[in-house]
Scaffold this motif. Structure first.
Motif, PDB file in Angstrom:
ATOM      1  N   LEU A   5      19.934  89.595  65.618  1.00 44.08           N
ATOM      2  CA  LEU A   5      18.901  88.651  66.016  1.00 44.08           C
ATOM      3  C   LEU A   5      18.488  87.699  64.910  1.00 44.08           C
ATOM      4  N   ASN A   6      19.193  87.690  63.810  1.00 44.48           N
ATOM      5  CA  ASN A   6      18.850  86.814  62.696  1.00 44.48           C
ATOM      6  C   ASN A   6      18.995  85.351  63.135  1.00 44.48           C
ATOM      7  N   PRO A   7      17.909  84.583  63.156  1.00 47.14           N
ATOM      8  CA  PRO A   7      17.996  83.198  63.641  1.00 47.14           C
ATOM      9  C   PRO A   7      18.764  82.271  62.705  1.00 47.14           C
ATOM     10  N   ALA A   8      18.980  82.650  61.463  1.00 47.18           N
ATOM     11  CA  ALA A   8      19.729  81.795  60.543  1.00 47.18           C
ATOM     12  C   ALA A   8      21.193  81.702  60.952  1.00 47.18           C
ATOM     13  N   ASP A   9      21.712  82.732  61.597  1.00 48.37           N
ATOM     14  CA  ASP A   9      23.107  82.731  62.027  1.00 48.37           C
ATOM     15  C   ASP A   9      23.286  82.235  63.456  1.00 48.37           C
ATOM     16  N   ALA A  10      22.229  81.833  64.110  1.00 47.87           N
ATOM     17  CA  ALA A  10      22.317  81.437  65.513  1.00 47.87           C
ATOM     18  C   ALA A  10      23.083  80.124  65.688  1.00 47.87           C
ATOM     19  N   GLN A  11      23.049  79.225  64.707  1.00 46.78           N
ATOM     20  CA  GLN A  11      23.747  77.954  64.839  1.00 46.78           C
ATOM     21  C   GLN A  11      25.259  78.133  64.790  1.00 46.78           C
ATOM     22  N   ALA A  12      25.727  79.190  64.192  1.00 47.29           N
ATOM     23  CA  ALA A  12      27.162  79.387  64.054  1.00 47.29           C
ATOM     24  C   ALA A  12      27.783  79.986  65.308  1.00 47.29           C
ATOM     25  N   SER A  13      26.977  80.505  66.208  1.00 46.28           N
ATOM     26  CA  SER A  13      27.550  81.130  67.398  1.00 46.28           C
ATOM     27  C   SER A  13      27.892  80.073  68.436  1.00 46.28           C
ATOM     28  N   ALA A  14      29.017  80.278  69.107  1.00 49.70           N
ATOM     29  CA  ALA A  14      29.456  79.344  70.130  1.00 49.70           C
ATOM     30  C   ALA A  14      29.332  79.978  71.508  1.00 49.70           C
ATOM     31  N   GLY A  15      28.500  80.980  71.623  1.00 46.04           N
ATOM     32  CA  GLY A  15      28.350  81.709  72.878  1.00 46.04           C
ATOM     33  C   GLY A  15      27.448  80.993  73.854  1.00 46.04           C
ATOM     34  N   ASP A  16      27.130  81.687  74.923  1.00 48.22           N
ATOM     35  CA  ASP A  16      26.278  81.171  75.977  1.00 48.22           C
ATOM     36  C   ASP A  16      24.847  80.998  75.460  1.00 48.22           C
ATOM     37  N   PRO A  17      24.218  79.826  75.676  1.00 48.12           N
ATOM     38  CA  PRO A  17      22.852  79.639  75.183  1.00 48.12           C
ATOM     39  C   PRO A  17      21.853  80.576  75.869  1.00 48.12           C
ATOM     40  N   GLY A  18      22.161  81.045  77.053  1.00 51.26           N
ATOM     41  CA  GLY A  18      21.282  81.984  77.739  1.00 51.26           C
ATOM     42  C   GLY A  18      21.173  83.304  77.001  1.00 51.26           C
ATOM     43  N   ILE A  19      22.260  83.751  76.410  1.00 50.28           N
ATOM     44  CA  ILE A  19      22.256  85.002  75.647  1.00 50.28           C
ATOM     45  C   ILE A  19      21.447  84.815  74.367  1.00 50.28           C
ATOM     46  N   ALA A  20      21.592  83.662  73.728  1.00 56.82           N
ATOM     47  CA  ALA A  20      20.807  83.389  72.519  1.00 56.82           C
ATOM     48  C   ALA A  20      19.328  83.357  72.854  1.00 56.82           C
ATOM     49  N   HIS A  21      18.985  82.790  74.005  1.00 58.41           N
ATOM     50  CA  HIS A  21      17.587  82.758  74.429  1.00 58.41           C
ATOM     51  C   HIS A  21      17.069  84.177  74.684  1.00 58.41           C
ATOM     52  N   LEU A  22      17.891  85.010  75.272  1.00 58.12           N
ATOM     53  CA  LEU A  22      17.511  86.406  75.517  1.00 58.12           C
ATOM     54  C   LEU A  22      17.271  87.141  74.201  1.00 58.12           C
ATOM     55  N   PHE A  23      18.122  86.926  73.222  1.00 61.63           N
ATOM     56  CA  PHE A  23      17.948  87.547  71.910  1.00 61.63           C
ATOM     57  C   PHE A  23      16.672  87.058  71.219  1.00 61.63           C
ATOM     58  N   GLU A  24      16.379  85.759  71.360  1.00 62.45           N
ATOM     59  CA  GLU A  24      15.153  85.226  70.766  1.00 62.45           C
ATOM     60  C   GLU A  24      13.921  85.868  71.396  1.00 62.45           C
ATOM     61  N   ARG A  25      13.949  86.067  72.711  1.00 60.37           N
ATOM     62  CA  ARG A  25      12.835  86.711  73.395  1.00 60.37           C
ATOM     63  C   ARG A  25      12.673  88.160  72.946  1.00 60.37           C
ATOM     64  N   ALA A  26      13.790  88.849  72.769  1.00 63.38           N
ATOM     65  CA  ALA A  26      13.734  90.244  72.302  1.00 63.38           C
ATOM     66  C   ALA A  26      13.167  90.313  70.891  1.00 63.38           C
ATOM     67  N   GLN A  27      13.565  89.365  70.049  1.00 62.70           N
ATOM     68  CA  GLN A  27      13.042  89.343  68.679  1.00 62.70           C
ATOM     69  C   GLN A  27      11.553  89.060  68.674  1.00 62.70           C
ATOM     70  N   GLN A  28      11.097  88.166  69.499  1.00 65.69           N
ATOM     71  CA  GLN A  28       9.679  87.877  69.578  1.00 65.69           C
ATOM     72  C   GLN A  28       8.904  89.099  70.070  1.00 65.69           C
ATOM     73  N   ALA A  29       9.463  89.819  71.019  1.00 62.12           N
ATOM     74  CA  ALA A  29       8.798  91.010  71.537  1.00 62.12           C
ATOM     75  C   ALA A  29       8.735  92.114  70.475  1.00 62.12           C
TER      76      ALA A  29
END
Length: 68
Positions: free
Chosen positions: A41-65
């Motif tokens: 869930l490290n947001p510094a590495d989020a720009q390097a991922s080429a995956g689905d943005p929905g999954i990144a959004h889910l991870f961000e929500r989990a990190q916030q929780a």
């Protein structure tokens, strides 16, 4: 001369298994899981991922929780 074997004075007669885990047997896997989850869930590495943005959004929500 054969060695004598020691028998239990009170053999278990119940049909259930009595297993007691030490506290660290549950704490260490939970700690390892949390550490790996934080690495994912490290947001510094989020720009390097080429995956689905929905999954990144889910991870961000989990990190916030988890940080609340």
């Amino acid at each position: 001369m054969p060695a004598r074997t020691h028998t239990r004075p009170h053999p278990a007669t119940t049909g259930r298994v009595d297993i007691r885990l030490p506290w660290w047997a549950l704490a260490l896997p939970a700690l390892a899981f949390a550490a790996l989850l934080m690495l994912i869930l490290n947001p510094a590495d989020a720009q390097a991922s080429a995956g689905d943005p929905g999954i990144a959004h889910l991870f961000e929500r989990a990190q916030q929780a988890l940080t609340r």
